[in-house]
Design a protein around this motif. Structure first.
Motif, mmCIF file in Angstrom:
data_model
loop_
_atom_site.group_PDB
_atom_site.id
_atom_site.type_symbol
_atom_site.label_atom_id
_atom_site.label_comp_id
_atom_site.label_asym_id
_atom_site.label_seq_id
_atom_site.Cartn_x
_atom_site.Cartn_y
_atom_site.Cartn_z
ATOM 1 N N PRO A 275 0.815 -1.220 0.000
ATOM 2 C CA PRO A 275 0.000 0.000 0.000
ATOM 3 C C PRO A 275 0.846 1.266 0.000
ATOM 4 C CG PRO A 275 0.149 -0.899 2.215
ATOM 5 C CD PRO A 275 0.836 -1.893 1.309
ATOM 6 N N HIS A 276 0.334 2.312 -0.617
ATOM 7 C CA HIS A 276 0.920 3.645 -0.539
ATOM 8 C C HIS A 276 -0.212 4.654 -0.479
ATOM 9 C CE1 HIS A 276 3.096 7.322 -1.720
ATOM 10 N NE2 HIS A 276 4.119 6.723 -1.155
ATOM 11 N N LEU A 277 -0.151 5.577 0.498
ATOM 12 C CA LEU A 277 -1.224 6.521 0.781
ATOM 13 C C LEU A 277 -0.807 7.948 0.436
ATOM 14 C CD1 LEU A 277 -2.222 5.326 4.386
ATOM 15 C CD2 LEU A 277 -3.008 4.403 2.201
ATOM 16 N N ALA A 278 -1.753 8.733 -0.034
ATOM 17 C CA ALA A 278 -1.528 10.167 -0.220
ATOM 18 C C ALA A 278 -2.877 10.872 -0.235
ATOM 19 C CB ALA A 278 -0.769 10.450 -1.508
ATOM 20 N N MET A 279 -2.917 12.063 0.361
ATOM 21 C CA MET A 279 -4.102 12.903 0.314
ATOM 22 C C MET A 279 -4.006 13.788 -0.923
ATOM 23 S SD MET A 279 -6.954 13.850 1.976
ATOM 24 C CE MET A 279 -6.817 13.629 3.761
#
Length: 490
Positions: free
Chosen positions: A314-318
């Motif tokens: 997983p990789h998260l960004a707003m």
């Protein structure tokens, strides 16, 4: 879009014993190292459980044999020895870059517990590579991942007079892979005292359930990589070493997205999300994660997510007020491709609600290492096309827009396994005002460690590449592969 990246540093941070102590272990990741004394006939390195169970490395100096022993409470003992590798006089099978052990030299010996695996090691000196001499799974005999087993577990040398020196502590790593920049929610680098931070999968003597997650600080563009903390997860009553982790700072909290490789059984891998206000960049932490909700019907041009047996990386960004989650979706083990989802609800709480699928790349069968980053004021998704893809989509780092249309590639040498394109600006906090030329890439390769006994999962070397100059076009051609490793199973 990105500069051309050229190799600058290659190194291998190996440490069987990391944080020294003989007890108070929070996870089944423990190691002991010792140097036998001259004239000692036998040496035993022990992990002692409160019920009397002994997990041991036995070194017979007369026969020059190393084995592992499991002694149950009540006295029943099992001895496990490799016919080819347990005898030190026999030339061990080792990678070409590893020196052979000289039989006339008294070896150093070691014992490691990594998840469900017990392993005996030897090496001739501190300048040489540790080689695995015996390895055995502990389950179903006993369950070292249960907190009840860990409570009171101690490390010792059974007869201290048989060694000249020894140390014990938490297990460190045989190598590092899955290097992932620690970021703020907006994608910029998280910084303390001029150093950036990375999560990494710590290679153990085997595949997923022998590895763990560590956090390292780094001076971009250099080989200055320092260990800072260790993370484990408690799930189903066990403490496991999940990995392929992304750590995100969101205002006053940490979000930890990881992949459930710690109890991998070739049936399922999921993504979990943990929220914490602890200082995860220091010390040791046992976390509890909640499984991230699977994406609902697609909304973008990428098409629906087809048959899926597992998800990871997983990789998260707003982005534009909504959390975005890049991840890998496997049709089966191991046939996998990148996907991208977006939180339906805006704001900080969006990850707790449903995710809508933007799309997936159905023309890939071995692509992973998804990374969301911003360049030239636009968001892009980077990935790594492994050698099992078709000829036009292998040994390269593709660049996609947020509709999953390929718009270019990262021009960088592509090594063995499936290295991740972890690019980072060298300016403070990944400052987007920094000139485009000031980029680095930190990644890994498929170089194994410890000989043939551990099998797949002991990779890799750490590679640092420097940005040479900015491309004005988004259609930079990827460089040819330096090496190829068909064993590209993570």
């Amino acid at each position: 879009m990105f500069p051309r990246f050229v190799p600058a540093h290659r190194f291998r941070p190996v440490a069987l014993v990391r944080d020294e102590r003989t007890g108070s272990f929070r996870a089944p990741y423990v190691a002991i190292e010792a140097t036998p004394a001259a004239g000692a006939a036998a040496v035993h390195l022990d992990l002692v459980a409160t019920d009397g169970t002994l997990l041991s490395t036995a070194y017979d100096a007369v026969r020059r044999e190393i084995s592992v022993e499991i002694t149950r409470a009540g006295g029943r003992r099992e001895t496990h020895r490799s016919r080819r590798l347990g005898q030190l006089d026999a030339a061990p099978a080792a990678p070409e870059h590893a020196p052979q052990i000289a039989p006339q030299i008294a070896p150093q010996i070691a014992l490691t517990l990594t998840g469900r695996w017990l392993c005996a090691w030897s090496r001739a000196s501190t300048d040489e590579e540790w080689l695995a001499r015996a390895r055995v799974p502990l389950t179903p005999r006993l369950d070292p991942q249960r907190p009840a087993f860990l409570d009171g577990l101690t490390a010792r040398v059974r007869s201290p007079a048989t060694v000249t020196q020894w140390k014990a502590g938490t297990f460190g790593q045989l190598g590092l892979r899955d290097l992932h920049l620690v970021t703020h929610a907006d994608g910029t680098s998280y910084e303390r005292e001029g150093r950036l931070f990375l999560t990494a999968t710590h290679a153990g003597p085997g595949f997923g359930d022998a590895a763990q997650t560590g956090i390292w600080s780094w001076e971009p563009g250099t080989a200055d990589l320092r260990p800072e903390s260790l993370l484990w997860w408690q799930r189903d009553g066990r403490v496991v070493g999940d990995h392929a982790t992304h750590l995100v700072r969101d205002d006053d909290r940490w979000l930890v997205a990881t992949s459930t490789w710690g109890d991998f059984d070739r049936k399922r891998v999921a993504i979990t999300l943990t929220e914490s206000t602890e200082d995860l960049l220091a010390g040791e932490h046992v976390l509890t994660g909640c499984e991230l909700t699977a994406p609902i019907a697609p909304t973008g041009a990428g098409g629906p997510l087809g048959r899926t047996a597992a998800v990871w990386d997983p990789h998260l960004a707003m982005i534009d007020g909504h959390w975005h989650v890049a991840f890998v979706a496997a049709r089966k083990f191991f046939d996998f491709r990148p996907a991208l989802a977006r939180a339906v609800h805006p704001g900080r709480a969006g990850l707790s609600g449903p995710l809508e699928l933007i799309g997936s790349l159905e023309d890939r069968v071995a692509t992973e290492g998804c990374l969301l980053t911003q360049v030239e004021d636009r968001w892009v998704l980077l990935a790594s096309d492994g050698p099992d893809n078709d000829a036009a989509r292998r040994h390269r780092y593709p660049v996609f827009d947020l509709t999953l249309q390929e718009i270019g590639t990262v021009d960088a040498s592509y090594g063995s396994n499936i290295p991740w394109p972890m690019v980072v600006r060298n300016g403070p906090s990944g400052n987007r005002e920094t000139p485009q030329e000031a980029w680095s890439m930190i990644t890994f390769d498929g170089t194994p460690y410890g000989g043939e006994l551990p099998g797949y999962g002991t990779h890799g070397d750490v590679l640092v590449l420097e940005g040479e100059g900015a491309h004005s076009s988004s259609e930079a051609a990827s460089s040819s592969a330096l090496t190829s490793d068909s064993r590209n199973r993570r």
